[in-house]
Design a protein around this motif. Structure first.
Motif, PDB file in Angstrom:
ATOM      1  N   GLN A  58     -43.896   5.181  26.295  1.00  0.00           N
ATOM      2  CA  GLN A  58     -43.740   3.764  26.641  1.00  0.00           C
ATOM      3  C   GLN A  58     -43.849   2.842  25.433  1.00  0.00           C
ATOM      4  O   GLN A  58     -43.229   1.776  25.403  1.00  0.00           O
ATOM      5  CB  GLN A  58     -44.796   3.360  27.669  1.00  0.00           C
ATOM      6  N   LYS A  59     -44.640   3.228  24.448  1.00  0.00           N
ATOM      7  CA  LYS A  59     -44.927   2.348  23.304  1.00  0.00           C
ATOM      8  C   LYS A  59     -44.322   2.854  21.992  1.00  0.00           C
ATOM      9  O   LYS A  59     -44.696   2.373  20.922  1.00  0.00           O
ATOM     10  CB  LYS A  59     -46.446   2.202  23.123  1.00  0.00           C
ATOM     11  N   ALA A  60     -43.398   3.795  22.062  1.00  0.00           N
ATOM     12  CA  ALA A  60     -42.802   4.353  20.840  1.00  0.00           C
ATOM     13  C   ALA A  60     -42.207   3.268  19.957  1.00  0.00           C
ATOM     14  O   ALA A  60     -42.240   3.368  18.729  1.00  0.00           O
ATOM     15  CB  ALA A  60     -41.750   5.400  21.194  1.00  0.00           C
ATOM     16  N   ASP A  61     -41.709   2.212  20.566  1.00  0.00           N
ATOM     17  CA  ASP A  61     -41.103   1.135  19.774  1.00  0.00           C
ATOM     18  C   ASP A  61     -42.145   0.322  18.992  1.00  0.00           C
ATOM     19  O   ASP A  61     -41.796  -0.419  18.084  1.00  0.00           O
ATOM     20  CB  ASP A  61     -40.263   0.211  20.648  1.00  0.00           C
ATOM     21  N   SER A  62     -43.424   0.484  19.311  1.00  0.00           N
ATOM     22  CA  SER A  62     -44.450  -0.250  18.580  1.00  0.00           C
ATOM     23  C   SER A  62     -44.930   0.505  17.335  1.00  0.00           C
ATOM     24  O   SER A  62     -45.675  -0.050  16.535  1.00  0.00           O
ATOM     25  CB  SER A  62     -45.634  -0.583  19.484  1.00  0.00           C
ATOM     26  N   TYR A  63     -44.501   1.765  17.177  1.00  0.00           N
ATOM     27  CA  TYR A  63     -44.865   2.517  15.975  1.00  0.00           C
ATOM     28  C   TYR A  63     -44.126   1.928  14.775  1.00  0.00           C
ATOM     29  O   TYR A  63     -42.930   1.693  14.816  1.00  0.00           O
ATOM     30  CB  TYR A  63     -44.530   4.010  16.114  1.00  0.00           C
ATOM     31  N   ASN A  64     -44.862   1.692  13.703  1.00  0.00           N
ATOM     32  CA  ASN A  64     -44.297   1.125  12.481  1.00  0.00           C
ATOM     33  C   ASN A  64     -44.565   2.090  11.335  1.00  0.00           C
ATOM     34  O   ASN A  64     -45.713   2.315  10.961  1.00  0.00           O
ATOM     35  CB  ASN A  64     -44.931  -0.233  12.187  1.00  0.00           C
ATOM     36  N   VAL A  65     -43.508   2.665  10.796  1.00  0.00           N
ATOM     37  CA  VAL A  65     -43.631   3.665   9.729  1.00  0.00           C
ATOM     38  C   VAL A  65     -44.342   3.093   8.503  1.00  0.00           C
ATOM     39  O   VAL A  65     -45.000   3.833   7.767  1.00  0.00           O
ATOM     40  CB  VAL A  65     -42.247   4.257   9.370  1.00  0.00           C
ATOM     41  N   GLN A  66     -44.274   1.784   8.280  1.00  0.00           N
ATOM     42  CA  GLN A  66     -44.935   1.158   7.140  1.00  0.00           C
ATOM     43  C   GLN A  66     -46.455   1.124   7.292  1.00  0.00           C
ATOM     44  O   GLN A  66     -47.179   1.011   6.322  1.00  0.00           O
ATOM     45  CB  GLN A  66     -44.437  -0.288   6.942  1.00  0.00           C
ATOM     46  N   LYS A  67     -46.929   1.208   8.518  1.00  0.00           N
ATOM     47  CA  LYS A  67     -48.371   1.092   8.767  1.00  0.00           C
ATOM     48  C   LYS A  67     -49.099   2.429   8.764  1.00  0.00           C
ATOM     49  O   LYS A  67     -50.320   2.459   8.762  1.00  0.00           O
ATOM     50  CB  LYS A  67     -48.630   0.364  10.087  1.00  0.00           C
ATOM     51  N   GLY A  68     -48.376   3.528   8.807  1.00  0.00           N
ATOM     52  CA  GLY A  68     -49.045   4.828   8.790  1.00  0.00           C
ATOM     53  C   GLY A  68     -48.150   5.934   9.295  1.00  0.00           C
ATOM     54  O   GLY A  68     -47.010   5.707   9.716  1.00  0.00           O
ATOM     55  N   LYS A  69     -48.696   7.130   9.240  1.00  0.00           N
ATOM     56  CA  LYS A  69     -47.946   8.307   9.659  1.00  0.00           C
ATOM     57  C   LYS A  69     -47.838   8.374  11.182  1.00  0.00           C
ATOM     58  O   LYS A  69     -48.739   7.948  11.899  1.00  0.00           O
ATOM     59  CB  LYS A  69     -48.622   9.566   9.139  1.00  0.00           C
ATOM     60  N   ALA A  70     -46.739   8.944  11.628  1.00  0.00           N
ATOM     61  CA  ALA A  70     -46.487   9.053  13.067  1.00  0.00           C
ATOM     62  C   ALA A  70     -47.560   9.893  13.757  1.00  0.00           C
ATOM     63  O   ALA A  70     -48.034   9.533  14.838  1.00  0.00           O
ATOM     64  CB  ALA A  70     -45.095   9.641  13.311  1.00  0.00           C
ATOM     65  N   LEU A  71     -47.953  10.991  13.141  1.00  0.00           N
ATOM     66  CA  LEU A  71     -48.979  11.835  13.761  1.00  0.00           C
ATOM     67  C   LEU A  71     -50.299  11.093  13.867  1.00  0.00           C
ATOM     68  O   LEU A  71     -51.006  11.214  14.868  1.00  0.00           O
ATOM     69  CB  LEU A  71     -49.156  13.145  12.986  1.00  0.00           C
ATOM     70  N   THR A  72     -50.628  10.317  12.869  1.00  0.00           N
ATOM     71  CA  THR A  72     -51.867   9.527  12.909  1.00  0.00           C
ATOM     72  C   THR A  72     -51.808   8.524  14.048  1.00  0.00           C
ATOM     73  O   THR A  72     -52.783   8.339  14.784  1.00  0.00           O
ATOM     74  CB  THR A  72     -52.081   8.807  11.564  1.00  0.00           C
ATOM     75  N   TRP A  73     -50.664   7.872  14.210  1.00  0.00           N
ATOM     76  CA  TRP A  73     -50.491   6.907  15.299  1.00  0.00           C
ATOM     77  C   TRP A  73     -50.654   7.608  16.651  1.00  0.00           C
ATOM     78  O   TRP A  73     -51.364   7.125  17.537  1.00  0.00           O
ATOM     79  CB  TRP A  73     -49.116   6.239  15.184  1.00  0.00           C
TER      80      TRP A  73
END
Length: 180
Positions: A58-73
């Motif tokens: 549901q929130k995949a669009d809120s992930y920002n690659v500039q703010k950190g790694k995807a796995l960490t998110w």
């Protein structure tokens, strides 16, 4: 692998169900290990994992690659779901006498390429944690790894609440540039 997670999250943000299936297959072993470590019961960890992946979708669009790694998110989403579940069940975190043995939150049965990625991340985290004062390190690990609230840490460590909050805030400020 990390770039792949970020790419898959990006595709999930466009409602790509195939990408979500692949993301689940590749990330769920690590995230399940984290959930299991926090929940201590496989059935609760499975529930948390399911809830976490629903939120990730549901929130995949809120992930920002500039703010950190995807796995960490995704690990943060999973950790927050686990903590929410524990609080709702009014369960206490199981602590062990082994000092922070759980920094390697993934299980040993991960595929070799996943294990290498994780061990590099964990090694980097360990090196960054060494920069902290012992009290900061302890507060951050107890808070983020074991899920203790600031109030619980204040009581556990017999320190004023403001001191605990300051240790955590300053510790995180020190960790941020090291982990970037």
């Amino acid at each position: 692998m990390e770039d792949n997670f970020a790419e898959l999250l990006q595709r999930c943000s466009r409602q790509d169900q195939q990408a979500f299936k692949q993301l689940y297959q590749e990330a769920s072993p690590k995230l399940y290990s984290l959930a299991l470590r926090l929940m201590q019961k496989p059935e609760l960890a499975e529930d948390v994992l399911q809830e976490a992946f629903i939120k990730i979708w549901q929130k995949a669009d809120s992930y920002n690659v500039q703010k950190g790694k995807a796995l960490t998110w995704m690990a943060t989403v999973t950790r927050n779901k686990a903590l929410d579940k524990l609080r709702s069940l009014k369960l206490k975190y199981a602590e062990t006498d082994i000092q922070y043995e759980g920094l390697d939150f993934a299980s040993d049965d991960l595929e070799p390429e996943h294990q290498e990625d994780l061990s590099q991340e964990m090694q980097r985290l360990r090196e960054c944690l060494k920069q902290l004062q012992p009290a900061q390190r302890e507060c951050i690990l107890l808070s983020y790894y074991y899920g203790h609230t600031h109030q619980e840490l204040s009581e556990k460590l017999n320190k004023p609440l403001g001191t605990v909050k300051a240790w955590i805030r300053r510790g995180l400020e020190t960790l941020k540039p090291c982990l970037s």
